[in-house]
Each structure stands twice: as C-alpha cells, then as structure tokens.
Write a protein that holds these residues in place. Sequence first.
Motif, PDB file in Angstrom:
ATOM      1  N   ASP A 123     -24.519   2.988  -7.635  1.00  0.00           N
ATOM      2  CA  ASP A 123     -25.876   3.478  -7.416  1.00  0.00           C
ATOM      3  C   ASP A 123     -26.761   2.263  -7.141  1.00  0.00           C
ATOM      4  O   ASP A 123     -26.943   1.415  -8.023  1.00  0.00           O
ATOM      5  N   PRO A 124     -27.326   2.138  -5.923  1.00  0.00           N
ATOM      6  CA  PRO A 124     -28.117   0.948  -5.605  1.00  0.00           C
ATOM      7  C   PRO A 124     -29.423   0.872  -6.394  1.00  0.00           C
ATOM      8  O   PRO A 124     -30.023  -0.195  -6.487  1.00  0.00           O
ATOM      9  N   ASN A 125     -29.844   2.002  -6.969  1.00  0.00           N
ATOM     10  CA  ASN A 125     -31.118   2.044  -7.682  1.00  0.00           C
ATOM     11  C   ASN A 125     -31.007   1.685  -9.158  1.00  0.00           C
ATOM     12  O   ASN A 125     -32.011   1.680  -9.874  1.00  0.00           O
ATOM     13  N   SER A 126     -29.789   1.392  -9.618  1.00  0.00           N
ATOM     14  CA  SER A 126     -29.609   1.047 -11.034  1.00  0.00           C
ATOM     15  C   SER A 126     -28.488   0.044 -11.263  1.00  0.00           C
ATOM     16  O   SER A 126     -28.424  -0.570 -12.324  1.00  0.00           O
ATOM     17  N   GLY A 127     -27.583  -0.103 -10.305  1.00  0.00           N
ATOM     18  CA  GLY A 127     -26.410  -0.953 -10.490  1.00  0.00           C
ATOM     19  C   GLY A 127     -25.261  -0.245 -11.179  1.00  0.00           C
ATOM     20  O   GLY A 127     -24.215  -0.860 -11.452  1.00  0.00           O
ATOM     21  N   GLU A 128     -25.410   1.047 -11.500  1.00  0.00           N
ATOM     22  CA  GLU A 128     -24.337   1.778 -12.173  1.00  0.00           C
ATOM     23  C   GLU A 128     -23.140   1.961 -11.241  1.00  0.00           C
ATOM     24  O   GLU A 128     -23.306   2.374 -10.088  1.00  0.00           O
ATOM     25  N   ILE A 129     -21.961   1.657 -11.746  1.00  0.00           N
ATOM     26  CA  ILE A 129     -20.727   1.878 -11.000  1.00  0.00           C
ATOM     27  C   ILE A 129     -20.323   3.333 -11.192  1.00  0.00           C
ATOM     28  O   ILE A 129     -20.104   3.786 -12.318  1.00  0.00           O
ATOM     29  N   LEU A 130     -20.206   4.063 -10.103  1.00  0.00           N
ATOM     30  CA  LEU A 130     -19.881   5.484 -10.162  1.00  0.00           C
ATOM     31  C   LEU A 130     -18.383   5.730 -10.099  1.00  0.00           C
ATOM     32  O   LEU A 130     -17.885   6.717 -10.642  1.00  0.00           O
ATOM     33  N   ALA A 131     -17.666   4.856  -9.424  1.00  0.00           N
ATOM     34  CA  ALA A 131     -16.205   4.966  -9.334  1.00  0.00           C
ATOM     35  C   ALA A 131     -15.666   3.628  -8.852  1.00  0.00           C
ATOM     36  O   ALA A 131     -16.348   2.898  -8.120  1.00  0.00           O
ATOM     37  N   MET A 132     -14.434   3.316  -9.258  1.00  0.00           N
ATOM     38  CA  MET A 132     -13.822   2.034  -8.883  1.00  0.00           C
ATOM     39  C   MET A 132     -12.304   2.200  -8.925  1.00  0.00           C
ATOM     40  O   MET A 132     -11.749   2.604  -9.945  1.00  0.00           O
ATOM     41  N   VAL A 133     -11.645   1.875  -7.822  1.00  0.00           N
ATOM     42  CA  VAL A 133     -10.186   2.032  -7.732  1.00  0.00           C
ATOM     43  C   VAL A 133      -9.594   0.843  -7.002  1.00  0.00           C
ATOM     44  O   VAL A 133     -10.148   0.378  -5.997  1.00  0.00           O
ATOM     45  N   SER A 134      -8.471   0.359  -7.508  1.00  0.00           N
ATOM     46  CA  SER A 134      -7.718  -0.708  -6.854  1.00  0.00           C
ATOM     47  C   SER A 134      -6.282  -0.232  -6.669  1.00  0.00           C
ATOM     48  O   SER A 134      -5.733   0.454  -7.536  1.00  0.00           O
ATOM     49  N   ARG A 135      -5.698  -0.589  -5.559  1.00  0.00           N
ATOM     50  CA  ARG A 135      -4.308  -0.220  -5.267  1.00  0.00           C
ATOM     51  C   ARG A 135      -3.508  -1.458  -4.867  1.00  0.00           C
ATOM     52  O   ARG A 135      -4.031  -2.304  -4.164  1.00  0.00           O
ATOM     53  N   PRO A 136      -2.243  -1.563  -5.348  1.00  0.00           N
ATOM     54  CA  PRO A 136      -1.525  -0.614  -6.205  1.00  0.00           C
ATOM     55  C   PRO A 136      -2.041  -0.672  -7.632  1.00  0.00           C
ATOM     56  O   PRO A 136      -2.771  -1.588  -8.013  1.00  0.00           O
ATOM     57  N   SER A 137      -1.622   0.323  -8.423  1.00  0.00           N
ATOM     58  CA  SER A 137      -2.119   0.421  -9.780  1.00  0.00           C
ATOM     59  C   SER A 137      -0.945   0.555 -10.748  1.00  0.00           C
ATOM     60  O   SER A 137       0.208   0.314 -10.400  1.00  0.00           O
ATOM     61  N   PHE A 138      -1.222   0.956 -11.971  1.00  0.00           N
ATOM     62  CA  PHE A 138      -0.216   1.133 -13.007  1.00  0.00           C
ATOM     63  C   PHE A 138      -0.687   2.232 -13.935  1.00  0.00           C
ATOM     64  O   PHE A 138      -1.870   2.601 -13.933  1.00  0.00           O
ATOM     65  N   ASP A 139       0.229   2.766 -14.737  1.00  0.00           N
ATOM     66  CA  ASP A 139      -0.137   3.814 -15.691  1.00  0.00           C
ATOM     67  C   ASP A 139      -0.390   3.168 -17.052  1.00  0.00           C
ATOM     68  O   ASP A 139       0.539   2.682 -17.698  1.00  0.00           O
ATOM     69  N   PRO A 140      -1.647   3.119 -17.505  1.00  0.00           N
ATOM     70  CA  PRO A 140      -1.934   2.473 -18.794  1.00  0.00           C
ATOM     71  C   PRO A 140      -1.296   3.179 -19.971  1.00  0.00           C
ATOM     72  O   PRO A 140      -1.105   2.576 -21.028  1.00  0.00           O
ATOM     73  N   ASN A 141      -0.948   4.461 -19.818  1.00  0.00           N
ATOM     74  CA  ASN A 141      -0.304   5.178 -20.921  1.00  0.00           C
ATOM     75  C   ASN A 141       1.084   4.616 -21.218  1.00  0.00           C
ATOM     76  O   ASN A 141       1.505   4.588 -22.381  1.00  0.00           O
ATOM     77  N   ASN A 142       1.794   4.181 -20.199  1.00  0.00           N
ATOM     78  CA  ASN A 142       3.108   3.580 -20.418  1.00  0.00           C
ATOM     79  C   ASN A 142       2.986   2.288 -21.214  1.00  0.00           C
ATOM     80  O   ASN A 142       3.793   2.000 -22.098  1.00  0.00           O
ATOM     81  N   LEU A 143       1.964   1.502 -20.899  1.00  0.00           N
ATOM     82  CA  LEU A 143       1.767   0.238 -21.601  1.00  0.00           C
ATOM     83  C   LEU A 143       1.278   0.483 -23.024  1.00  0.00           C
ATOM     84  O   LEU A 143       1.651  -0.245 -23.950  1.00  0.00           O
ATOM     85  N   SER A 144       0.454   1.500 -23.210  1.00  0.00           N
ATOM     86  CA  SER A 144      -0.052   1.818 -24.534  1.00  0.00           C
ATOM     87  C   SER A 144       1.069   2.291 -25.451  1.00  0.00           C
ATOM     88  O   SER A 144       1.089   1.976 -26.639  1.00  0.00           O
ATOM     89  N   ALA A 145       2.027   3.034 -24.882  1.00  0.00           N
ATOM     90  CA  ALA A 145       3.148   3.536 -25.675  1.00  0.00           C
ATOM     91  C   ALA A 145       4.157   2.449 -25.989  1.00  0.00           C
ATOM     92  O   ALA A 145       4.934   2.567 -26.930  1.00  0.00           O
TER      93      ALA A 145
END
Length: 646
Positions: free
Chosen positions: A273-295
Amino acid sequence: MSIRSLQDESVSDRLRKAQVAQIFFVLPFLLLISVFFRYQVLHTSEYQLHSEENRLRRIELPPPRGLILDRNGAVLAENIPSYSLEIYPLPVDSMTILLHRLAPLLDLDPEQQDQLAEDFSRHRNTPLKVSGNIDQKTLAVVEEHRNELPNIHLRSDMKRHYVLGEAVAHVLGYVGEINDREMEQDRYKDYSMGSLIGRSGIEAQYEPALHGRQGIKFVEVDARGRELGPFQDRPPLLPEPGRDLQLTIDSRLQQAMASIMDTVAIGAMVAMDPNSGEILAMVSRPSFDPNNLSAGISGRELRQLLFHPNKPFLNRTIQGVYPPGSTFKVFTAMVGAELGYIHPDYSGLEAVCRGGLQYGRRFFKCWEPRGHGRVNIFSAIVLSCDTFFYQLGIKIGLDKFCEIGRQSGIFDKTGIDLPNEEHGLIPDESWYNRTHGKGNWGPGNVLNLSIGQGEISMTPLEIASLYAAVATGGRRYRPHLVRGDIQQFRLPDLMFQRENIRMLMDPLSGVINDESRGTARGSRLWGHELHMGGKTGTAQNPHGEAHSLFVGIYPMEAPEIVVSIVIEFGGHGSAAARLVRDLVLEYIRLKEMDNPKALAATAPATSTAPETPAAASGPDKPSAAPETVAAPAAATVTDSLNTGTR
C-alpha cells in the motif's frame, strides 16, 4: 613395698585405664554427634535438597508461542498439540543401552543414535530430547514398554503449524530447536535445550515477542525413575504465552499471489500500500514448506534444501538484487526534470530514435531496431525508448547521476521488518576504480545506468518502494509487515519536486492503456472504469535469457496498491505485466467482496476504450528537431553487450 602402697598403685592404674577407656568411648561419640550436627543442623537445607532431587523431577514447560494473524484476523501460524520424548540424565552406559532399546520404537538409525549420544555427552545434566512430534501409534508403543524404559518422559508439547504452508514461507519463516552456539548467547539465556526459536522471517524478527517465558513443574519419582505424580509441596510455575502479532498481509491476496507465482520457476512478487507502506502480499519462488521444517526433517533433507541450486530459502523480494531495467527510467526522468532538462508539461529534451545512439566508438542499441522516431519524455516512457534516456543520461552526466542516486536513498535497505535484507547498488568513482581499475571506465557508463542496466541493481522491494513514492507524489513510508501507527513508518519525502514526480503518472498509465504504443497494452483492465498503470522492464542477463520485470500501480486515479515482480530468465517485461494484472484483478474482486457498495472501482465500462492519456495530453505531436549530442573523442564503456531494454 608395703601392701598398702601396692593397693594404691593398683587403684591408680585402674583409674588411668578407666580414663583411657572413657576417652576411646567419648571421642567417637563426640565425633558422631558433630557429624550429626553438621548434617542435620548446619547443612540440613543442602542435603534436604539432594534428597528431594532424588525423588523429584523438574520438568520445564515450554510457553505457547504467540499466534501470527493476517490483517483481517485470520490465523497464519498457530500451535497444535504434539508429544516429544525425553530421557533424564543417566550414566553414559545406561544412556547408550536405553537409546539402543528406543531405536526400533522410534525408527532411529545408527547415525541418529550417535548424534544423540554426542548431544548427551555435551549436556549430561539436562534432559536429552530424543524425538519430537511423536505420532499416536508410536506414543502407544512407548507407553506399552514404559516399565522397561527408565528415566524417559513423554512431554506434552506444541508444534508450530503454518496454515497456508508454502504460500507464506518467506514471510513467516519457520522455527527450529536452539543449538549449542545459540545457547551461549545472552539473548537466549532464559532458554533451555530443546526450545524452539525463529529461524527466518517474522518468526526470527520478532522472536522475543513470540517466544514467551517457560514454566516449571515438579513430579515425584520412585527409585527407578518412574513418575508417581505431581509433587504437592511445590506448585508449578505456569508458562507465559508469547504475544500475538497481527500482520499487514491479506491472506487471501497472499494465496492468490502464490497461485500466480506457481507459474514462475524463479522470481519474486511483492504488493504494498503506497499510502502506508503496509505489505499486502509477498512471494518468492522457489519456496519450501515451513511445516516440514517445524516438524523436524533429517539432516540429509535439510542439506538438499540448503544447497539446492535455485536457493529455495532465499527471499528474493528482499535479498535478490537485479538490474532494474527500464523500470528505472522513471528515476532518470525525475533527475532530468530536477536539473531542468525536461519539464512537467513534457517539453524540453526531445530525441529522434533510429534504433540507437552512437556514442564515441560504441553504438548503443534501442530495444526497437527500427527506432521510435521523434520522442519526448511522455512517449519515451510509453514506448520505453532507450535512445531518449541515453541522451538524457549524457546531459545529466555520470557524476551527477550517481551523486543524486546515492542521496535519494532508494538504493539503501528499505528497513522492512525482516532479517537479512539486502540493498541495491549505484556505483561511484571509487567503486569503478576498485572494480574496473583506474582509467578503464569513462563517462559513457551513464548510458547504461540511465536505462537501469550495467552496474546498477535493486531488490524487487526497493523497486516497489520507488514506485510507491511516485504514486503518492513523493510521500514515502517504510515497508513493514506488522501493523502499527502509520506515523512511525513515515520517511522523508522523495527528494524531487512534486510536479516532477506527478508528471510521470500519465505516461505510466499510457504504458498499459495506450492501445497502439504501450509496451504492456496487453495487460489492460478491460471492463473496469479505473485504470492500472506501470512500467515494463527487461534486464540483460549474462547467464541466459533476460529477466522480466514490471511494476504496476492501481488505480492510477487514486493509487491503493503497487505491485513489483521479477521473473528470472522471463524475457520481455510484458510477460511479467500479465501476472501483475491477474493479481490486481484479484485485489479488485476482494475489495468488491469486502465492500459491495464500493463498486466504482469495478463498475463495467462501455466497450469503447476510454481516451488514453497520450491522446488526452497530446504530447507526441511533431516539434522542432531535437538537439544533437556530440560524441566525445574517446569513451570507454564496460558493458559492451547492451542491446537496450524495455
């Protein structure tokens, strides 16, 4: 000697013997009393503690980690019940035997057993965590063999669960068990072995807030180390849960962005949002499943991720640095306007593009071999004409260009609340001398820099931040992911005059909405009353096909969202523009769903295309011949592969 004297001597001898006997009997008795006094009176608390420790077991209670929520209160990271198995301190031989018995129950291979034995040798006085995230079947088997397994403890635990999985991996990060090196650091002084800490993303950035404070309880055990029940005389110290965090992310838009980016092998996209600096969404590819690392994953699986050639742990939105290509032309335009070479009414410098520009002994190509004809700043942005910006760069000059670039702050880290952010680069004289050697570069390098090529680089978030400042007429906010008072994120305004920034909005709209000339005209929002604008970019890449870039602003009439994307080896910037268009359409859909009354942004338009900004402004009419640029006698340029960008 008389009989009487003999009798006196006999009595005296008996008395001495009696006294000696008394001493032999009294001294041990006194010694025994002193020992009893020492143990029972002087050191009573100490030995009472040892006694209690033999029948008491101290069990640390991990605190519930704080939840992570999206901007609407939807849960992104939560805690779910889990069990872990620990072994309380034993002699080394007993520990080895116990691990051998547990191996078939917990499916421990020899390498894992050796690692556990090594961990125990380093921390003999603390419980050894053998396995976490034990499933119900294994839990039942262990309970069945409980009497054969002394000093084991099944701890009720909480496992971190990421609701959107891979879609939020680079935003939230993941957690893992603390290691020996970290245990020695002051910031982890209240942690214990087995504690979970944030390893990346929001989990790492806000670790102190999310972690909370662990508790303690005491249970009574028998001589074999089996638990008998809670110890009533010592009430438990309950753990303090971590603080919940509410992010600026919209989980629905995040999922949409993740789905869109599933078509990209390597790249990054960020919306703010340019009026506040709030990040609305952010994605990088390739990625990983954090649930696998958490387990908990094996060392082999972790190494595969760490050393994967495409670097799935790299958050390319803040750590990937790329030549910005033609998306950077807006900055060159603002510098040129600030120095008086072009004007807010699009007058000033004009150029005739015949497919490139001869400068010294080099011919710098425009991306359009046939040329664009006569162009001014408006049409140069709509058409992404390199020749115009070559000439503007020459007028600005290398030293001035780089000086203003450094002063602007757009190449500095944005300050987003994520760890390990990288920053872009704009070179200066000392950098050129270090990199190429004194005398091996010259003023001609500014031609490459003016179109976002050569030695210049930025992250996708830095590019988005630049365009956010353009969208607001110069107001700047620090990009951030955790919600807070907007005033704390306010930054100094962009260093250019407001009219020199606002002049860019119409040509940026023309990039998409000019049906005959815009380089991203295929990404127009047909059927919508409000318009999206933006700028394509194609960054030359010495390792293969060019990178594709695009920055979109919506709506141009009153900007609410800026989206930046980089697709590695993606080719022309129009490919990236289509993905941004898809995300903006989803943004419009969500906005309409949340507020059905706000239909102005999505009201169907007539089938006739609205008048384009180019037609409305009329900037491309023929004018006086552009001034010519004399080439220096000799100019050394380091990038000899320049073919122009759009």
